[in-house]
Design a protein around this motif. Structure first.
Motif, PDB file in Angstrom:
ATOM      1  N   GLY A 189       0.625  -1.259  -0.062  1.00 25.18           N
ATOM      2  CA  GLY A 189      -0.008   0.052   0.064  1.00 25.18           C
ATOM      3  C   GLY A 189       0.896   1.162   0.113  1.00 25.18           C
ATOM      4  N   GLU A 192      -0.859   4.213  -0.926  1.00 23.94           N
ATOM      5  CA  GLU A 192      -1.971   4.952   0.232  1.00 23.94           C
ATOM      6  C   GLU A 192      -0.912   5.649   1.297  1.00 23.94           C
ATOM      7  OE1 GLU A 192      -4.992   3.189   3.489  1.00 23.94           O
ATOM      8  OE2 GLU A 192      -3.987   1.723   2.317  1.00 23.94           O
ATOM      9  N   ASP A 196      -1.552   9.434   2.480  1.00 28.82           N
ATOM     10  CA  ASP A 196      -1.721   9.722   3.904  1.00 28.82           C
ATOM     11  C   ASP A 196      -0.761  11.038   4.280  1.00 28.82           C
ATOM     12  OD1 ASP A 196      -3.925   8.065   4.814  1.00 28.82           O
ATOM     13  OD2 ASP A 196      -2.635   6.468   5.133  1.00 28.82           O
ATOM     14  N   MET A 242      -6.521   0.466  -2.751  1.00 32.66           N
ATOM     15  CA  MET A 242      -6.968   1.262  -1.527  1.00 32.66           C
ATOM     16  C   MET A 242      -6.228   2.454  -1.589  1.00 32.66           C
ATOM     17  SD  MET A 242      -9.372   0.355   0.631  1.00 32.66           S
ATOM     18  CE  MET A 242      -8.684   1.774   1.694  1.00 32.66           C
ATOM     19  N   GLY A 243      -5.042   2.580  -2.207  1.00 29.48           N
ATOM     20  CA  GLY A 243      -4.147   3.736  -2.533  1.00 29.48           C
ATOM     21  C   GLY A 243      -4.917   4.627  -3.162  1.00 29.48           C
ATOM     22  N   ARG A 246      -7.664   6.265  -1.023  1.00 25.53           N
ATOM     23  CA  ARG A 246      -7.129   7.123  -0.188  1.00 25.53           C
ATOM     24  C   ARG A 246      -6.555   8.815  -1.033  1.00 25.53           C
ATOM     25  NH1 ARG A 246      -7.560   9.889   3.218  1.00 25.53           N
ATOM     26  NH2 ARG A 246      -6.056  10.385   4.977  1.00 25.53           N
ATOM     27  N   TRP A 256      -8.908   8.877  -9.553  1.00 25.70           N
ATOM     28  CA  TRP A 256      -8.609   8.177  -8.673  1.00 25.70           C
ATOM     29  C   TRP A 256      -9.925   7.138  -8.149  1.00 25.70           C
ATOM     30  CZ3 TRP A 256      -3.821   7.002  -8.124  1.00 25.70           C
ATOM     31  CH2 TRP A 256      -2.848   7.975  -8.369  1.00 25.70           C
TER      32      TRP A 256
END
Length: 617
Positions: A189, A192, A196, A242-243, A246, A256
């Motif tokens: 990830g 992600e 973050d 999942m990245g 985010r 995205w």
């Protein structure tokens, strides 16, 4: 939409609290030197003396190229637990680990803080085989970010930010084509993490890293609607997407989100799932809607269950579509609960507990393979401690004055309304009429009407919701109607019928000014269903509400049914002490088969999918 979590939700479900406490005990049982051993070795801070009998084994052994990944999972789990409970012992343990990690980073020159050598990353650039170093490093980044956000420990961000400088310099040495080759080796990830850290720091280097880690070879074909997943390793791509989720939350760039939607369509909508809600055999995606040839010994890798639940949660928060919450319910009941922290009745001299199963076999006659506390540490060992650190998630969500009840779990939600906080109380009425919970005959026995009114197990689930507030609360309550209901659900407000609906996988909206005298009762009809394979309707699995049932058998069995296979099963030992139980047995087989919930299976051999034949005349 925002998920309520941390101190905003308190759970009272006995099994979920048991799992959380067992997980907490396990986290505390691992000593700091064991968790940090690989980091110390990489930094040259201890002399190598070969294998230690007290060291963590499996993927954490010094001989494994993924060594050290588990610490990142541990840090995330500790942070989740702290967010929910304010656990000061875990806080202190985490703080001490961070201090050691910072010392390792300084001894490595100020940037590198990892458990594996930097050369692994350069080997990838040279095309030399090495086992997923960025997957391993992502886990550390993940843990550091979670600790910073949830425990507010600044040292975690300091370590992560300095380590990111190393990645910024390293990734800048390659052309786009060269780095695309590097991204073809599992990155976990990492995307992600850059999202973050961009949100946390606002630094331009993270925006650049987001661009560099855009995996066009996967994302662009997804956007074109191509099937890029059949027979591909599942948990390589789930964290990458999942990245994307985010990155959308942080940047607002719709591209995205388009990638996430396309991935879900390819992985779930068009591909389908087992009756459990999960997917994969041997860690790879099945062909679309073709499961019969994939019922094997390595179905439903636990990591995929955990990460796909996270993806479903994101999509629910973006869309409000209840189908994502149904997906979460199936996977929580038949995945996380079935594969971690089992506790039950020993089978033929076996243990009465089980820690973790990497896979969930769906081939008849197989058993769950339970891992030990110190001997495995494969990838799912890490997602196990994360999944069980905070079971108070995915229950309540809020958006403006709307409050969603997404999962029916005994719990309290503490909801902010303007400058005031009110409590919503959600409890299941089990309609058992008895407080007896053991075999002691002197347990409390109060004469009441319920025991006779529900002589047998009710064919519906009943939940009662109450509001506790000093003043009236203007709010719209949205109650999820599950996909598994067997007839129309009924909603009562203050004991008067509000609505009756057969529209499953939906939300019922109730808008009003709520007082502390108000109550809502939710009646969800429940029963058996036979869920067939899309590529062979004569083969299927039994599901009671959200729970898949397993037949206890050492060899594959075939059922006979004239019409509905559910008619072949009848309730068995449905009541014990103060509880109704989900036990079934076959009516016509000789010898018969007992059925229990899949998440109640420990060491028994079992069968989930059954061939059903018509009776001969």
């Amino acid at each position: 939409m925002r998920e309520l979590k941390g101190s905003e939700v308190k759970i009272y479900d006995g099994d979920l609290r048991r799992r959380e406490e067992r997980n907490r005990v396990y986290l505390m049982s691992l000593e700091n030197w064991q968790l940090l051993r690989n980091y110390h070795f990489e930094a040259g801070r201890v002399a190598g003396r070969g294998h230690s009998s007290e060291a963590l084994d499996g993927w954490e052994d010094l001989s494994c190229q993924l060594r050290g990944h588990f610490l990142g999972h541990w840090l995330s789990a500790a942070a989740f637990r702290f967010e929910e409970t304010g656990d000061l012992e875990l806080y202190a343990k985490t703080s001490a680990i961070l201090s050691e990690l910072k010392s390792c980073q300084e001894d490595n020159g100020g940037q590198w803080a990892c458990s594996i050598p930097e050369k692994y990353l350069y080997w990838i650039g040279q095309g030399k085989p090495v086992w997923a170093p960025q997957y391993t490093i992502h886990k550390l980044f993940m843990g550091l970010v979670d600790v910073y956000k949830l425990m507010k420990l600044d040292l975690a961000l300091d370590i992560a930010d300095n380590l990111a400088d190393w990645f910024y310099d390293w990734s800048g040495k390659y052309s786009r084509e060269e780095f695309d080759n590097i991204l073809d080796v599992e990155t976990g990830g990492m995307l992600e993490i850059w999202a973050d850290l961009l949100e946390i720091t606002g630094k331009d280097k993270y925006r650049e890293l987001l661009s560099r880690y855009y995996r066009g070879r996967l994302f662009d074909p997804l956007l074109e609607g191509r099937d890029v997943l059949t027979n591909m390793h599942a948990n390589t791509t789930i964290p990458e997407v999942m990245g994307c989720a985010r990155a959308y939350e942080v940047t607002g760039d719709e591209k995205w989100l388009d990638i996430v939607r396309a991935y879900w369509k390819c992985a779930v909508t068009d591909r389908g799932c087992f009756a459990t809600g999960g997917q994969t055999q041997g860690e790879i995606w099945t062909p679309k809607m073709k499961f019969k040839a994939r019922l094997g010994d390595k179905n439903q890798e636990h990591c995929t269950v955990y990460n796909m639940i996270r993806l479903a949660d994101f999509l629910f928060r973006v869309t409000g579509d209840p189908s994502y919450q149904q997906y979460i319910e199936y996977n929580a009941q038949n995945g996380i609960k079935a594969q971690t922290y089992w506790q039950g009745t020993p089978y033929r001299g076996s243990r009465s507990d089980g820690l973790l199963t990497y896979f969930l076999p769906l081939k008849a006659g197989l058993k769950k393979d339970w891992a030990g506390e110190r001997d495995s540490f494969f990838c799912c060992h890490g997602t196990m401690v994360q999944a069980n650190a905070a079971w108070n998630r995915h229950i309540f969500y809020s958006e403006g004055s709307d409050l969603y009840v997404a999962q029916y779990v005994d719990s309290d939600a503490f909801v902010q309304s303007g400058d005031r906080t009110f409590k919503l109380r959600l409890r299941e009425d089990r309609m058992n009429g008895s407080l007896m919970t053991s075999s002691e005959n002197n347990a409390k026995q109060t004469v009441n009407d319920t025991t006779a009114a529900f002589a047998n197990k009710p064919d519906f689930k009943k939940y009662v919701i109450g509001i506790e507030a000093e003043n009236d609360v203007e709010m719209t309550l949205l109650l999820r109607i599950p996909e598994w209901i067997t007839r129309k659900a009924r909603i009562y407000v203050n004991d008067e019928l509000y609505t009756e609906t057969g529209d499953s996988a939906s939300f019922v909206r109730i808008s009003r000014k709520w007082t502390s005298d108000d109550s809502v009762t939710v009646i969800l009809p429940i029963g058996l269903r036979f869920i067939t394979l899309p590529d062979d309707p004569s083969v299927g699995a039994f599901r009671y509400g959200p729970d898949v049932l397993a037949g206890i058998t050492e060899s594959e069995r075939v059922l006979t049914a004239a019409s509905d296979p559910c008619d072949e099963l009848s309730a068995d030992t449905e009541r014990q002490w103060g509880d109704f139980r989900t036990f079934y047995k076959t009516e016509n087989l000789d010898p018969g088969i007992s059925f229990v919930k899949l998440n109640d299976v420990g060491y028994e051999p079992y069968q989930v999918y059954f061939k059903v034949k018509k009776p001969t005349t």
